[in-house]
Motif scaffolding. Sequence first.
Motif, PDB file in Angstrom:
ATOM      1  N   UNK A   1      97.522 -91.626   3.510  1.00 42.07           N
ATOM      2  CA  UNK A   1      98.206 -91.250   2.251  1.00 42.07           C
ATOM      3  C   UNK A   1      99.520 -90.198   2.097  1.00 42.07           C
ATOM      4  N   UNK A   2      99.002 -88.980   2.044  1.00 40.46           N
ATOM      5  CA  UNK A   2      99.978 -88.396   1.695  1.00 40.46           C
ATOM      6  C   UNK A   2     101.419 -87.947   1.979  1.00 40.46           C
ATOM      7  N   UNK A   3     101.626 -88.820   4.016  1.00 41.59           N
ATOM      8  CA  UNK A   3     102.357 -88.785   4.052  1.00 41.59           C
ATOM      9  C   UNK A   3     103.522 -89.707   3.618  1.00 41.59           C
ATOM     10  N   UNK A   4     102.490 -90.877   3.207  1.00 37.88           N
ATOM     11  CA  UNK A   4     103.716 -92.584   2.092  1.00 37.88           C
ATOM     12  C   UNK A   4     102.915 -91.854   0.607  1.00 37.88           C
ATOM     13  N   UNK A   5     102.565 -90.276  -0.187  1.00 43.29           N
ATOM     14  CA  UNK A   5     102.744 -90.476  -0.883  1.00 43.29           C
ATOM     15  C   UNK A   5     103.825 -89.647  -1.550  1.00 43.29           C
ATOM     16  N   UNK A   6     104.251 -90.552  -2.635  1.00 41.92           N
ATOM     17  CA  UNK A   6     106.603 -90.489  -3.084  1.00 41.92           C
ATOM     18  C   UNK A   6     107.032 -90.759  -2.054  1.00 41.92           C
ATOM     19  N   UNK A   7     106.870 -91.189  -0.612  1.00 40.17           N
ATOM     20  CA  UNK A   7     107.284 -92.133   0.119  1.00 40.17           C
ATOM     21  C   UNK A   7     107.246 -92.777   0.941  1.00 40.17           C
ATOM     22  N   UNK A   8     107.665 -94.132   0.558  1.00 38.14           N
ATOM     23  CA  UNK A   8     106.616 -95.620   0.383  1.00 38.14           C
ATOM     24  C   UNK A   8     108.144 -96.232   1.288  1.00 38.14           C
ATOM     25  N   UNK A   9     109.046 -95.602   1.586  1.00 38.20           N
ATOM     26  CA  UNK A   9     109.867 -95.916   2.562  1.00 38.20           C
ATOM     27  C   UNK A   9     109.735 -96.453   3.590  1.00 38.20           C
TER      28      UNK A   9
END
Length: 482
Positions: free
Chosen positions: A129-137
């Motif tokens: 979730x942290x990795x994808x937080x504001x980086x949902x590319x």
Amino acid sequence: MRKILSFIRQAVIYFFIILFVYASVSKITDFENFQVQVAQSPLLSAFATIIAYATVIGELIIAILLCIKKTERIGLYLFLGMMTAFTVYIYLILNYSPFVPCSCGGILEKMGWTEHLWFNVITSIVAAAILLYRNTNKTSILLSIGTIIISSAIVVLLFITSEHIMKRENPFVRRFLPHHIDKAEYLDLKVNSYYIAGLTNDTIYLGNYTAPLLVTAIPSDMGTKVEHKIKLDEKKRSFRSLTVRVQGQEFFVSDGTIPVIYKGTTSKWTATKYMEEKVYFSVLQPLQNNVFIFRSQSAENGEHVLGILNVNDSTTFKLFDNALQKQIDGVFDTDGQLVTDAKTDQGVYTYYYRNEYLTYHPDYKEFKVGKTIDTTTIAKIEVTTLASGERKMGAPPQKVNSKTYTYNGLLYVKSELMGKNEAKNIWKQAIIIDVYDYNKNEYIYSFYAYDHKIDKIKEFAVNDNYFFGLVGNSLVRYIIDK
């Protein structure tokens, strides 16, 4: 709201750093114990040393990467990968392992395996979730999924490869079952001249070296022992080396130096002459109806040879000249113990000084070679020939396999050598029994049998429920944990 989420994100990363620093430091401070525990993993035993070092170093490197802003994201991917690997490993332990090992250090020591599985699952989800937080590319999603898949695949591959190596190509790594035998109960025999003559489901029979025709029967519940004096149908013969073997409801008294075999039943304890002056032998074991397996010495060169004796109206025997493989002298180097499995009607001969055993099945009428897990392929002995022509050991030999027993397709071997990643102090407290499936030529597991009053178990026998051993002046009975 964004500041709060950023604060939570950073707090979680700090938690990840503390978690891995704590885990790695706790392992480093007791690294020998951690390495031993990893070696007892039923999934990764073959790679214990590599995995032990890789885990500690990996946790420290990931913690350092998470501390630096420029490498924080790389550290998160590696953290996700390692936590996924831990998760898959614990899932395999709980669902596909023959047993659940002891803990492996760090926070795992404070949790049960199921609790730690859920802890890992939740931690992995949070890391993703942290990795994808504001980086949902697309790139972040693919990298996260790829990290999870690759980490999972590595653990599964290690598991499959380790199983193959442990069973077929074992590099002398033991897999110990925790508490395989338990609840020891002792019976004082007063003297140490007993040997195990036979074991049935309800009774263990002990022979006595100083009273060759005396058999002591002890029930499995370790109740009152009963002594039986064997009566032979002749009294004038002089014996040199009488031994008794009990198989089911029958018993056999033999002396291969004469040679003679007597047969009787455990209901009467009277033995009649069964075979005489047909074949000399140094070791004899009943195999099945009227069939025996024996070890003798070749009339041509004096070397050890295995054979099969068939006692019927006309007694016959067959020698297997090429079964025992000579390495040095054909006598000391081929020395070993011969045992039979009453459940499968098979015989197993285990060399004392090399990592081999031979299995005989009456249906196949041949000996097949199996391997024990140590790496001693050549007997480490020195043989000296005296002026009289007599041969003796020139130096203390390195014994590999000591006492053995077979039951229901399994070969139990008392080993004399320490394997990789084993605690030295345990060898001062117990003997180690290695267990093999002798038909598949596969190592299965090992277990400890502890000393009693500084004495080690010198001989043992196994049935469906109990492990019996002679230790000092006592008979010990353990309950087998199934």
